[in-house]
Design a protein around this motif. Structure first.
Motif: not given
Length: 366
Positions: A26, A28, A41-43, A45-46
């Motif tokens: 990702q 990110s 938070d991206w990881h 939610s992903h």
């Protein structure tokens, strides 16, 4: 009953179905500061979305065992305890929603220190948080890429320890599957292939020498990974040189993969995650639906090691046939799960397996 939704048990771990999420970078994570390399938070939610969507196993993306092992400066890492702690909320959520959390432990080797894919993916220098890549031999990946520093034997010993230390942290973070990344032209794959490994010492030349580093990593990780939990190995079954009659360069072949699978089984690996390519820039690869499945099928037919298949698997009945025909024990979905996180639950309905694993909060829509 759909075979795609039958559970599979490896060692003492039961995975609820055969639809697994492939690791996908990702790019990110924070590139500097105290949270460098830690999941965000991206990881969460992903990965959480795919657990809610019904995947049986969620493999977190390639996670570097050392800072120079990242593909890009924005990659995940597991070389310190701050990163380990950040992963715990991810694994907790995945397990609470019925998915098995797994992680891919990786080192990018000569393909390290590049920009994120949406920034062009080219090499990045020290002024852009980059570094000099390392590799078995001083052979650049492609034109425009820097010449990597050749690893000493002492460096190799350190890297084996880095993989073991990352595996310990992965266990403490709550992961139940560890996968060693030996594919796609990254460090371990670079050792395996004579195309990228030009060494003349105990780690180069013969098949036994070129596989020595990979097996040392497997042994080190298996030693710290619990006996009751499975260990995976991801491999590129071919560099696509042997399959191209127009190319006489020597690379890693499907027959090498079958031989190596037997070695991996003897060293405690429980499943071979079969992909292809990534080590030869510009290799001719005939892609299409299920184009990598025959390589998984070959390993399954010629060894006793369970396998997963990947590569343009996009339709439920296609995935069902791969398992039902005995070509693989599970399918890894990548881009299709990016397009539709709920693919497993939709597939359950299409195949008449059940209503899927929808959370209570979503039942009004089922």
């Amino acid at each position: 009953m759909s075979v795609l939704f039958e559970p599979v048990t490896l060692r003492n771990l039961t995975i609820p179905n055969r639809i697994w999420m492939a690791p996908m970078c990702q790019y990110s994570a924070a590139v500097e500061g105290p949270d460098q390399g830690a999941p965000t938070d991206w990881h969460l939610s992903h990965l959480a979305a795919r657990a809610v969507g019904g995947a049986g196993l969620i493999l977190a993306e390639a996670t570097a065992v050392s800072p120079e092992g990242r593909i890009s400066p924005a990659d995940l890492g597991l070389w310190n305890d701050r990163q380990r702690e950040a992963f715990t909320r991810v694994t907790r959520f995945l397990r609470e929603h019925g998915a098995v959390p797994g992680i891919q432990l990786a080192h990018a080797g000569r393909k390290a220190s590049v920009r994120r894919t949406w920034e062009g993916g080219g090499p990045t220098g020290p002024g852009e948080h980059g570094w000099q890549p390392i590799a078995p031999s001083p052979v650049p990946f492609n034109d425009g890429h820097p010449t990597p520093a050749e690893l000493s034997v002492g460096d190799i010993d350190r890297l084996v320890g880095d993989f073991a230390a990352a595996a310990r942290r992965a266990l403490a973070a709550g992961f139940q599957v560890a996968e060693i990344h030996g594919a796609h032209g990254y460090l371990i794959a670079e050792f395996l292939s004579p195309f990228s490994n030009r060494r003349t010492d105990a780690y180069g030349g013969s098949y036994d020498n070129r596989t020595r580093f990979a097996l040392r990593v497997v042994d080190a990780v298996r030693e710290v990974w619990p006996d009751e939990l499975p260990l995976f190995f991801r491999i590129s079954a071919t560099d696509w040189l042997a399959e191209d009659p127009r190319d006489d360069r020597e690379g890693w072949s499907a027959d090498d993969t079958v031989r190596f699978a037997k070695d991996l089984l003897a060293h405690g690996v429980d499943l071979l995650d079969v992909s292809t390519g990534g080590n030869v820039a510009g290799a001719r690869i005939p892609t299409g639906p299920g184009y990598q499945v025959p390589f998984a099928a070959k390993v399954k037919a010629e060894t006793d090691l369970p396998v997963s298949a990947v590569g343009e698997i996009t339709r439920p009945r296609q995935a069902e046939e791969i398992i039902a025909s005995g070509q693989a024990d599970a399918v890894m979905l990548g881009r299709e799960l990016l397009r539709d996180p709920y693919w497993p639950n939709h597939a359950a309905r299409e195949l008449g397996a059940a209503e899927g694993r929808w959370p209570d909060q979503y039942h009004r829509a089922v």
